[in-house]
Design an enzyme around this catalytic site. Structure first.
Site, PDB file in Angstrom:
ATOM      1  N   HIS A 164       0.820  -1.212   0.000  1.00 42.71           N
ATOM      2  CA  HIS A 164       0.000   0.000   0.000  1.00 42.71           C
ATOM      3  C   HIS A 164       0.853   1.260   0.000  1.00 42.71           C
ATOM      4  O   HIS A 164       0.414   2.309  -0.492  1.00 42.71           O
ATOM      5  CB  HIS A 164      -0.948   0.003   1.200  1.00 42.71           C
ATOM      6  N   HIS A 190     -10.525   6.045  -6.228  1.00 47.10           N
ATOM      7  CA  HIS A 190     -11.213   6.411  -4.997  1.00 47.10           C
ATOM      8  C   HIS A 190     -12.659   6.780  -5.315  1.00 47.10           C
ATOM      9  O   HIS A 190     -12.927   7.485  -6.294  1.00 47.10           O
ATOM     10  CB  HIS A 190     -10.520   7.602  -4.326  1.00 47.10           C
TER      11      HIS A 190
END
Length: 219
Positions: A164, A190
């Site tokens: 990540h 997102h």
């Protein structure tokens, strides 16, 4: 309370009265690799062997496109459009199909793996296993393991272990290069731009231009 417990006084009934430590959303800075660390990470793969070519193509998907480990493992051959230079992410976290531009270096790494590293198989997954069970697609754990081994080769294993941080590094790099929050949100897929606003805090030069003077500071 520890002192009272040491004195033999009961404290169990008071545990519910102890407040939790305050935590504010987006209070911390996103961790990311520097440009030199990213370069060392990318250059740590042995591209003379099939496994090295595969893992190098995997790392390029992570550091160039900010893909998640599960998304890299789910890429199919049909998701690549070489004529238009795009990559389709069909199994993203939000369960929606996203079409991303395929960077030159990423496409070159994938093409090199397909030509000289990928074993002959009928499996349509882009990245497949090179060890038993062969002819099976790689899983997210194999993607993460390839990154962990790269961290170890670069001397970064004590600080990072997951993938990540590479997404954070992509977002931070794009922000430094002038990309808008909307562009970064679209690339990282997102659902809301509010999720991307955390990266504003890493752009210290721009933040310094809007920072208010400290009260009482001499100009």
């Amino acid at each position: 309370m520890r002192f009272r417990r040491m004195r033999g006084q009961p404290t169990e009934s008071l545990i519910a009265a102890v407040p939790r430590v305050a935590y504010w959303r987006l209070a911390t800075l996103p961790d990311s690799l520097t440009d030199s660390q990213l370069m060392g990470l990318v250059n740590s793969f042995d591209r003379t062997c099939p496994t090295g070519r595969r893992d190098y193509a995997i790392i390029r998907c992570l550091v160039d496109l900010g893909l998640r480990a599960s998304e890299v493992a789910s890429i199919q051959l049909n998701d690549l459009n070489w004529r238009e230079g795009t990559l389709r992410i069909a199994k993203a976290k939000a369960k929606r199909t996203t079409l991303l531009p395929l960077p030159v270096e990423t496409g070159r790494a994938i093409a090199d793996y397909l030509r000289f590293g990928r074993p002959k198989t009928d499996n349509r997954a882009l990245f497949v296993r090179h060890r038993a069970p062969r002819d099976e697609p790689v899983g997210p754990s194999l993607v993460r393991n390839a990154v962990r081994c790269a961290y170890a080769r670069c001397g970064l294993a004590q600080r990072w272990t997951g993938t990540h941080v590479l997404r954070h590094s992509v977002a931070s790099r794009l922000l430094r290069e002038g990309a808008s929050l909307k562009d970064i949100a679209d690339l990282l897929r997102h659902r809301s731009v509010n999720t991307t606003t955390i990266y504003v805090k890493v752009d210290l030069p721009k933040l310094s231009t809007v920072a208010l003077p400290w009260p009482g500071r001499r100009t």
